[in-house]
Design a protein around this motif. Structure first.
Motif, short mmCIF file in Angstrom:
data_model
loop_
_atom_site.label_atom_id
_atom_site.label_comp_id
_atom_site.label_asym_id
_atom_site.label_seq_id
_atom_site.Cartn_x
_atom_site.Cartn_y
_atom_site.Cartn_z
N ARG A 238 87.90 39.87 117.27
CA ARG A 238 87.75 39.99 115.81
C ARG A 238 87.65 41.45 115.41
O ARG A 238 88.23 41.88 114.40
CB ARG A 238 86.51 39.22 115.37
N GLU A 239 86.90 42.22 116.19
CA GLU A 239 86.75 43.65 115.89
C GLU A 239 88.08 44.38 116.06
O GLU A 239 88.44 45.24 115.24
CB GLU A 239 85.69 44.26 116.80
N THR A 240 88.82 44.03 117.10
CA THR A 240 90.11 44.67 117.33
C THR A 240 91.09 44.35 116.21
O THR A 240 91.90 45.20 115.81
CB THR A 240 90.70 44.20 118.68
N LEU A 241 91.00 43.12 115.70
CA LEU A 241 91.85 42.72 114.58
C LEU A 241 91.46 43.41 113.27
O LEU A 241 92.19 43.34 112.29
CB LEU A 241 91.79 41.20 114.39
N ALA A 242 90.27 44.04 113.27
CA ALA A 242 89.76 44.74 112.08
C ALA A 242 89.65 43.80 110.88
O ALA A 242 89.98 44.15 109.75
CB ALA A 242 90.64 45.94 111.73
N ILE A 243 89.16 42.59 111.15
CA ILE A 243 88.97 41.62 110.06
C ILE A 243 87.73 42.04 109.26
O ILE A 243 86.65 42.21 109.84
CB ILE A 243 88.80 40.19 110.60
N PRO A 244 87.85 42.22 107.96
CA PRO A 244 86.70 42.65 107.15
C PRO A 244 85.71 41.51 106.90
O PRO A 244 85.98 40.35 107.22
CB PRO A 244 87.36 43.11 105.85
N GLY A 245 84.58 41.86 106.30
CA GLY A 245 83.61 40.84 105.93
C GLY A 245 82.64 40.53 107.06
O GLY A 245 82.70 41.10 108.15
N GLN A 246 81.75 39.58 106.78
CA GLN A 246 80.66 39.25 107.70
C GLN A 246 80.81 37.91 108.40
O GLN A 246 80.02 37.58 109.29
CB GLN A 246 79.34 39.27 106.94
N PHE A 247 81.80 37.10 108.03
CA PHE A 247 81.92 35.79 108.64
C PHE A 247 82.36 35.91 110.10
O PHE A 247 83.37 36.54 110.40
CB PHE A 247 82.89 34.91 107.87
N VAL A 248 81.61 35.27 110.98
CA VAL A 248 81.96 35.30 112.40
C VAL A 248 83.28 34.59 112.64
O VAL A 248 84.10 35.03 113.46
CB VAL A 248 80.84 34.64 113.24
N PHE A 249 83.50 33.50 111.91
CA PHE A 249 84.73 32.72 112.07
C PHE A 249 85.48 32.71 110.73
O PHE A 249 85.44 31.72 109.99
CB PHE A 249 84.40 31.29 112.50
N PRO A 250 86.17 33.80 110.40
CA PRO A 250 86.84 33.90 109.09
C PRO A 250 88.07 33.00 109.02
O PRO A 250 88.67 32.65 110.03
CB PRO A 250 87.24 35.38 109.02
N ALA A 253 92.95 36.83 108.00
CA ALA A 253 92.79 38.24 108.33
C ALA A 253 92.09 39.03 107.24
O ALA A 253 91.67 40.17 107.46
CB ALA A 253 94.15 38.86 108.63
N ALA A 254 91.95 38.42 106.05
CA ALA A 254 91.24 39.08 104.95
C ALA A 254 89.74 38.81 105.01
O ALA A 254 88.98 39.34 104.19
CB ALA A 254 91.81 38.62 103.62
N GLY A 255 89.31 37.97 105.94
CA GLY A 255 87.88 37.72 106.12
C GLY A 255 87.30 36.65 105.21
O GLY A 255 86.08 36.58 105.04
N ALA A 256 88.14 35.79 104.63
CA ALA A 256 87.66 34.75 103.72
C ALA A 256 86.86 33.68 104.47
O ALA A 256 86.96 33.56 105.70
CB ALA A 256 88.83 34.10 102.99
N ARG A 257 86.09 32.92 103.73
CA ARG A 257 85.27 31.84 104.31
C ARG A 257 86.15 30.64 104.62
O ARG A 257 86.98 30.24 103.82
CB ARG A 257 84.19 31.45 103.31
N MET A 258 85.96 30.05 105.78
CA MET A 258 86.69 28.84 106.15
C MET A 258 86.24 27.67 105.29
O MET A 258 85.11 27.66 104.77
CB MET A 258 86.46 28.50 107.62
N THR A 259 87.08 26.66 105.16
CA THR A 259 86.71 25.44 104.45
C THR A 259 86.29 24.37 105.45
O THR A 259 86.69 24.39 106.62
CB THR A 259 87.88 24.90 103.62
N ARG A 260 85.49 23.45 104.99
CA ARG A 260 85.08 22.34 105.86
C ARG A 260 86.28 21.53 106.31
O ARG A 260 86.33 21.08 107.45
CB ARG A 260 84.10 21.44 105.11
N LYS A 261 87.25 21.38 105.41
CA LYS A 261 88.42 20.60 105.76
C LYS A 261 89.11 21.18 106.98
O LYS A 261 89.52 20.45 107.88
CB LYS A 261 89.39 20.55 104.57
N THR A 262 89.26 22.50 107.02
CA THR A 262 89.91 23.15 108.16
C THR A 262 89.16 22.85 109.44
O THR A 262 89.76 22.52 110.48
CB THR A 262 90.00 24.67 107.95
#
Length: 336
Positions: A238-250, A253-262
């Motif tokens: 995740r660090e190598t991908l340089a994904i922004p934000g604080q979610f461990v499991f984004p 690549a923009a770091g958005a929050r996952m949905t329950r459906k996913t």
């Protein structure tokens, strides 16, 4: 965007609009076999609207509003009697509370008054529609063996192709070995991951209510070496991908929050690959399995309350009595 107070003026209309959307389906406990969220049928919507109108009418009679009603008020609603007998039997009472719980969950109300009412009523005499199922040791091995694998390499592939599979793999392992709810997994933050491994290879997760709608209390849980061995490489990637934000499991690549459906869809796929029954496959089964392991290892209700982040010791005791049940298909196929 709807808010609890926006439902106060005309809660029946607000609910009628809510129940006709996939947002209502997202608050459900079960996902259709094909993973597609669908609005309730006309017949089901009619029943839901009838039930909500009943409780909304009672709130108006009591001078209450949707945004201010408490779990104690809801306990009074389901505890009403006529000629000394309960108006609502325990099964129907639970369905009313579960319906309201979905409304408050949709509106991100925390603490959820309907959820608290469920915790406070005598569930020992309540029929639950989703009695807890657990995986046997053999089934848990099958589940881990069926986790998402590396994406096949192609000539045109990039070093990071298939990162979402590795994300899903790490997330499902953490859920199984730390007993996390789906909301806790998708809301897990980088700041909640312990930075040092213990001598036995484990790491500590500090679960907070931040970004997690139905997490009642902050708690810590030790993720064993097997979990850390999946999580830490993912964090490095995740660090190598340089994904922004604080979610461990984004989610992306923009770091958005996952949905329950996913999460449900990906977890369902793991259960399917493992050859298990899909009737109840999901995070609840993994959490139930984790809880059963804690109890089998001698955990008390108070211990279980702490590791699961439950609000009350009584709710942990109820978990032991009513939620964790042997899987009737332990030697064949399963779900949860």
């Amino acid at each position: 965007m709807s808010t609890p107070t926006s439902w106060d003026r005309d809660p029946i209309k607000a609910f009628r609009e809510f129940v006709a959307t996939t947002a209502f389906a997202e608050t459900g406990r079960r996902l259709p076999a094909d993973g597609t969220l669908r609005i309730p049928s006309a017949a089901s919507a009619k029943i839901y609207n009838f039930m909500f109108a009943n409780v909304a009418g009672w709130m108006i009679e009591q001078g209450l509003t949707f945004s201010t009603v408490t779990h104690a008020d809801l306990a009074r609603f389901i505890g009403r009697t006529t000629k000394g007998k309960l108006i609502l039997n325990s099964k129907i009472a639970y369905r009313y509370l579960r319906l309201l719980e979905r409304c408050y969950e949709h509106l991100d109300v925390n603490p959820n008054p309907a959820q608290l009412a469920i915790l406070h009523i005598d569930r020992a005499h309540m029929t639950r529609d989703d009695a807890g199922r657990t995986l046997s040791d053999e089934q848990l091995v099958r589940f881990f063996a069926a986790l998402p694998a590396e994406a096949p390499q192609r000539r045109t592939s990039t070093p990071f192709e298939g990162w979402k599979r590795r994300r899903d793999r790490a997330m499902q392992v953490v859920m199984a070995l730390a007993g996390l709810r789906v909301s806790e997994a998708i809301g897990l933050l980088m700041s909640e991951i312990g930075r040092q491994q213990a001598l036995d290879g484990s790491i500590v997760l500090t679960i907070t209510p931040d970004e997690k709608h139905d997490t009642s209390h902050e708690h810590t849980i030790t993720l064993p070496r097997d979990g850390a061995d999946e999580l830490l490489p993912w964090l490095a990637e995740r660090e190598t991908l340089a994904i922004p934000g604080q979610f461990v499991f984004p989610a992306n690549a923009a770091g958005a929050r996952m949905t329950r459906k996913t999460v449900y869809v990906q977890m369902r796929a793991t259960f399917e690959r493992a050859g298990m029954d899909l009737a109840r496959s999901g995070g609840r089964t993994l959490r139930n399995t984790f809880a059963k392991q804690q109890l089998d290892n001698g955990a008390s209700p108070d211990d279980l309350k702490d590791v699961l982040g439950l609000a009350l010791e009584r709710s942990a005791a109820d978990y032991k009595l009513t939620r964790v049940k042997p899987d009737p298909g332990a030697n064949t196929d399963d779900k949860g």
